[in-house]
Design a protein around this motif. Sequence first.
Motif, PDB file in Angstrom:
ATOM      1  N   MET A 192      42.106  45.641  29.940  1.00 32.77           N
ATOM      2  CA  MET A 192      42.675  44.319  29.690  1.00 32.77           C
ATOM      3  C   MET A 192      43.897  44.025  30.547  1.00 32.77           C
ATOM      4  SD  MET A 192      40.762  42.711  27.593  1.00 32.77           S
ATOM      5  CE  MET A 192      41.794  41.386  26.985  1.00 32.77           C
ATOM      6  N   THR A 193      44.446  45.032  31.198  1.00 31.82           N
ATOM      7  CA  THR A 193      45.664  44.816  31.985  1.00 31.82           C
ATOM      8  C   THR A 193      45.553  45.316  33.422  1.00 31.82           C
ATOM      9  OG1 THR A 193      46.609  46.913  31.217  1.00 31.82           O
ATOM     10  CG2 THR A 193      47.134  44.930  29.946  1.00 31.82           C
ATOM     11  N   ASP A 194      44.512  46.075  33.738  1.00 29.63           N
ATOM     12  CA  ASP A 194      44.374  46.661  35.075  1.00 29.63           C
ATOM     13  C   ASP A 194      43.039  46.278  35.698  1.00 29.63           C
ATOM     14  OD1 ASP A 194      46.836  48.203  34.858  1.00 29.63           O
ATOM     15  OD2 ASP A 194      45.742  49.472  33.448  1.00 29.63           O
ATOM     16  N   ARG A 195      43.040  46.198  37.017  1.00 28.35           N
ATOM     17  CA  ARG A 195      41.802  45.977  37.761  1.00 28.35           C
ATOM     18  C   ARG A 195      41.792  46.865  38.993  1.00 28.35           C
ATOM     19  NH1 ARG A 195      40.307  44.482  33.863  1.00 28.35           N
ATOM     20  NH2 ARG A 195      39.244  42.582  33.218  1.00 28.35           N
ATOM     21  N   ARG A 196      40.582  47.316  39.351  1.00 33.31           N
ATOM     22  CA  ARG A 196      40.396  48.097  40.567  1.00 33.31           C
ATOM     23  C   ARG A 196      39.526  47.288  41.524  1.00 33.31           C
ATOM     24  NH1 ARG A 196      41.590  53.458  39.838  1.00 33.31           N
ATOM     25  NH2 ARG A 196      40.108  54.150  41.404  1.00 33.31           N
ATOM     26  N   ASN A 197      39.476  47.700  42.778  1.00 35.37           N
ATOM     27  CA  ASN A 197      38.661  46.997  43.770  1.00 35.37           C
ATOM     28  C   ASN A 197      37.193  47.331  43.552  1.00 35.37           C
ATOM     29  OD1 ASN A 197      37.577  45.721  45.954  1.00 35.37           O
ATOM     30  ND2 ASN A 197      38.448  47.089  47.488  1.00 35.37           N
ATOM     31  N   CYS A 198      36.463  46.364  42.986  1.00 32.50           N
ATOM     32  CA  CYS A 198      35.058  46.598  42.654  1.00 32.50           C
ATOM     33  C   CYS A 198      34.106  45.929  43.653  1.00 32.50           C
ATOM     34  CB  CYS A 198      34.749  46.066  41.246  1.00 32.50           C
ATOM     35  SG  CYS A 198      35.788  46.767  39.962  1.00 32.50           S
ATOM     36  N   PHE A 199      34.636  45.417  44.748  1.00 33.51           N
ATOM     37  CA  PHE A 199      33.806  44.629  45.657  1.00 33.51           C
ATOM     38  C   PHE A 199      32.818  45.475  46.454  1.00 33.51           C
ATOM     39  CE2 PHE A 199      37.526  41.458  45.787  1.00 33.51           C
ATOM     40  CZ  PHE A 199      37.113  40.946  44.568  1.00 33.51           C
ATOM     41  N   SER A 200      32.974  46.779  46.451  1.00 32.71           N
ATOM     42  CA  SER A 200      32.032  47.629  47.159  1.00 32.71           C
ATOM     43  C   SER A 200      30.904  48.113  46.249  1.00 32.71           C
ATOM     44  CB  SER A 200      32.768  48.839  47.748  1.00 32.71           C
ATOM     45  OG  SER A 200      33.377  49.599  46.713  1.00 32.71           O
ATOM     46  N   SER A 201      30.918  47.677  45.011  1.00 30.72           N
ATOM     47  CA  SER A 201      29.919  48.136  44.047  1.00 30.72           C
ATOM     48  C   SER A 201      28.570  47.485  44.303  1.00 30.72           C
ATOM     49  CB  SER A 201      30.380  47.821  42.619  1.00 30.72           C
ATOM     50  OG  SER A 201      30.356  46.427  42.402  1.00 30.72           O
ATOM     51  N   ASP A 202      27.544  48.058  43.699  1.00 26.65           N
ATOM     52  CA  ASP A 202      26.195  47.514  43.846  1.00 26.65           C
ATOM     53  C   ASP A 202      26.092  46.105  43.289  1.00 26.65           C
ATOM     54  OD1 ASP A 202      25.340  49.844  45.031  1.00 26.65           O
ATOM     55  OD2 ASP A 202      24.649  50.753  43.160  1.00 26.65           O
ATOM     56  N   PHE A 203      26.973  45.776  42.367  1.00 28.18           N
ATOM     57  CA  PHE A 203      26.938  44.437  41.778  1.00 28.18           C
ATOM     58  C   PHE A 203      27.121  43.361  42.836  1.00 28.18           C
ATOM     59  CE2 PHE A 203      29.709  40.979  40.133  1.00 28.18           C
ATOM     60  CZ  PHE A 203      28.740  40.311  39.397  1.00 28.18           C
ATOM     61  N   VAL A 204      28.077  43.535  43.719  1.00 27.05           N
ATOM     62  CA  VAL A 204      28.357  42.530  44.745  1.00 27.05           C
ATOM     63  C   VAL A 204      27.187  42.398  45.705  1.00 27.05           C
ATOM     64  CG1 VAL A 204      29.882  41.962  46.683  1.00 27.05           C
ATOM     65  CG2 VAL A 204      30.839  42.835  44.543  1.00 27.05           C
ATOM     66  N   LYS A 205      26.485  43.482  45.945  1.00 30.39           N
ATOM     67  CA  LYS A 205      25.399  43.478  46.912  1.00 30.39           C
ATOM     68  C   LYS A 205      24.203  42.626  46.473  1.00 30.39           C
ATOM     69  CE  LYS A 205      26.652  48.131  48.441  1.00 30.39           C
ATOM     70  NZ  LYS A 205      26.226  49.550  48.500  1.00 30.39           N
ATOM     71  N   LYS A 206      24.130  42.286  45.200  1.00 28.39           N
ATOM     72  CA  LYS A 206      22.988  41.509  44.736  1.00 28.39           C
ATOM     73  C   LYS A 206      23.072  40.040  45.128  1.00 28.39           C
ATOM     74  CE  LYS A 206      23.568  42.308  40.364  1.00 28.39           C
ATOM     75  NZ  LYS A 206      23.365  42.291  38.882  1.00 28.39           N
ATOM     76  N   PHE A 207      24.246  39.588  45.577  1.00 32.19           N
ATOM     77  CA  PHE A 207      24.419  38.190  45.958  1.00 32.19           C
ATOM     78  C   PHE A 207      24.112  37.985  47.438  1.00 32.19           C
ATOM     79  CE2 PHE A 207      27.358  38.786  42.376  1.00 32.19           C
ATOM     80  CZ  PHE A 207      26.865  37.815  41.515  1.00 32.19           C
ATOM     81  N   GLU A 208      23.617  36.802  47.742  1.00 26.15           N
ATOM     82  CA  GLU A 208      23.380  36.435  49.137  1.00 26.15           C
ATOM     83  C   GLU A 208      24.706  36.274  49.879  1.00 26.15           C
ATOM     84  OE1 GLU A 208      20.026  33.603  50.787  1.00 26.15           O
ATOM     85  OE2 GLU A 208      21.790  32.411  50.263  1.00 26.15           O
ATOM     86  N   ARG A 209      25.676  35.698  49.194  1.00 24.69           N
ATOM     87  CA  ARG A 209      27.026  35.589  49.738  1.00 24.69           C
ATOM     88  C   ARG A 209      28.037  35.852  48.632  1.00 24.69           C
ATOM     89  NH1 ARG A 209      28.305  30.604  53.649  1.00 24.69           N
ATOM     90  NH2 ARG A 209      30.228  31.833  53.686  1.00 24.69           N
ATOM     91  N   PHE A 210      29.163  36.409  49.004  1.00 22.77           N
ATOM     92  CA  PHE A 210      30.218  36.699  48.038  1.00 22.77           C
ATOM     93  C   PHE A 210      31.560  36.562  48.747  1.00 22.77           C
ATOM     94  CE2 PHE A 210      33.284  39.390  45.939  1.00 22.77           C
ATOM     95  CZ  PHE A 210      33.040  39.193  44.584  1.00 22.77           C
ATOM     96  N   ASP A 211      32.473  35.794  48.160  1.00 22.16           N
ATOM     97  CA  ASP A 211      33.778  35.575  48.779  1.00 22.16           C
ATOM     98  C   ASP A 211      34.872  35.619  47.727  1.00 22.16           C
ATOM     99  OD1 ASP A 211      33.326  34.781  51.735  1.00 22.16           O
ATOM    100  OD2 ASP A 211      31.852  33.559  50.670  1.00 22.16           O
ATOM    101  N   CYS A 212      35.929  36.312  48.082  1.00 20.38           N
ATOM    102  CA  CYS A 212      37.152  36.308  47.288  1.00 20.38           C
ATOM    103  C   CYS A 212      38.267  35.851  48.216  1.00 20.38           C
ATOM    104  CB  CYS A 212      37.437  37.694  46.727  1.00 20.38           C
ATOM    105  SG  CYS A 212      38.968  37.788  45.789  1.00 20.38           S
ATOM    106  N   THR A 213      38.714  34.615  48.019  1.00 23.58           N
ATOM    107  CA  THR A 213      39.649  34.004  48.958  1.00 23.58           C
ATOM    108  C   THR A 213      40.994  34.707  48.965  1.00 23.58           C
ATOM    109  OG1 THR A 213      38.560  31.905  48.457  1.00 23.58           O
ATOM    110  CG2 THR A 213      40.597  31.794  49.718  1.00 23.58           C
ATOM    111  N   TYR A 214      41.474  35.026  47.781  1.00 21.85           N
ATOM    112  CA  TYR A 214      42.802  35.638  47.663  1.00 21.85           C
ATOM    113  C   TYR A 214      42.685  36.916  46.843  1.00 21.85           C
ATOM    114  CZ  TYR A 214      43.959  30.814  48.879  1.00 21.85           C
ATOM    115  OH  TYR A 214      44.013  29.587  49.481  1.00 21.85           O
ATOM    116  N   PRO A 215      42.295  38.044  47.467  1.00 20.90           N
ATOM    117  CA  PRO A 215      42.114  39.298  46.707  1.00 20.90           C
ATOM    118  C   PRO A 215      43.352  39.719  45.931  1.00 20.90           C
ATOM    119  CG  PRO A 215      41.240  39.515  48.930  1.00 20.90           C
ATOM    120  CD  PRO A 215      41.977  38.208  48.892  1.00 20.90           C
TER     121      PRO A 215
END
Length: 485
Positions: free
Chosen positions: A233-256
């Motif tokens: 609830m208070t922390d986040r890690r960089n999950c953009f390399s996970s298999d979840f992101v790969k399922k999209f045709e495009r994925f963008d995070c403007t301000y990581p």
Amino acid sequence: MNFFERIAIKEYHDVSILIYVPEDASLLVSVVLQNIHFYQRNGIELVIVANRETDIPVIESLLDAYPFVNWRIVYVNCGVIFCINEVSLQMILRRVRNSYLMIVEPGWVFKTDVIYQLRYMLENHPYAYALGKVILDKSYGLVGNIRYSCLLVHKLYVDRAISTASTFNGVIELIKVLDMLRLRRINVGQAVLFEEKKYLNQEYSRRDFCCLKSNGASPSDLCGHYKIVFDYMTDRRNCFSSDFVKKFERFDCTYPENLHKKFSIICLIQVKNESKYLSELLTHLEQRCDGIILLDDGSSDNSYEMAVSDKILIKARKKPSAYFNDLENRNLLLQLGHLVLADWFFFMDADERFHDNYSDLRSIANIEDVDSVSFRLVHVWNEADKYRKNLPEGEDGIVRRYRMFRNKGYMQINSKREIHFLAMPYRRNEYHADVLLIHYGLMDSAVRKEKYIKYLKQDSNGVKQGYGYSYLLDENIELGDVRVL
């Protein structure tokens, strides 16, 4: 015994699972991987307690691989092996968010849906605690059973046990105190676990799980040595390399960098071929939320490129499909939402707008005892300032739609329908707000006819809607004025 489907439990299990890291941390990884699909559900948090600093990187590897688990990692830096006693449970109770506490030995794998089964029993018998059963082999042969494989109990009763007993060591002794409190003991034989083979070779007490020797240290040695390493609830890690992101045709995070900030209210919205109205839609939303997460459902126009706003945190595009799966889209939005930190989320459709006089979401967000919020909604009909009053549902054309909910970690909508379902992951502590949504998607008669044909292809009997789709073609209509609502 038959365990019937309880929607209220599936929407929010309300269970915190306590597991400590054994001597061999790789064993815990093996077990978690086998249980992972049981953890990735609404209202389940996994509290892992480690007492060696070298175990932390091993556990963190799980966080990166499986972002859709409500992880809470606790480090006990006291130089002793973690054990279940009145002091350690006091520390744990302060750090769990859910109402029920499940204590599980780290080497045990779920053979059945143990979490749901035990939770189901306590839903029917509130003044009780529930126990599962473990077998020492994956087969159901007569290898031997341990009576107390895992314990599920409301944390209120754990708190009472701590207050009642001056000291106890291990779950068996905790169970004895619960018996002294005259709680009903429910042995759920259908809730079965088995032992990971690697665990069979380890030295531990089969008579009292979660009770390890503390090397002569007293329970008081645990005080003041707890540290939260990770909190979903208070922390986040960089999950953009996970298999979840790969399922999209495009994925963008403007301000990581924004993903590590905490937002009050975030809008979750799906669009498809909305380039003509998208700029106006985003401007409309910017005034009412702190962030936007957008899913493009395979647009054939340039909607994805047109989706530009300082408030957009994440946007993603699916591969085009002729089949509309609203359930999949909303659950993808919830998964995208789990990548950011937020207090509240609300769903919005691209053909909806807030009524200017009834759009105060921030006042709702400040109400402490509210978790789920419904909005009012009207369907604009034929003209931009007219709405239909004689609908098959609602009162005088005003219907209720659950849209806004407090963030409680990883959540998904549980429905057997892909369209026309309750668009909320859970309903708890409900509040019916005066917020009014104006739905423009049925304004044009030609569009209504297209949707009539489209819905019948996916729901030929009209059972998913509940009252069919003939109202879309009605000519006998009664209209009201949106301006006087």
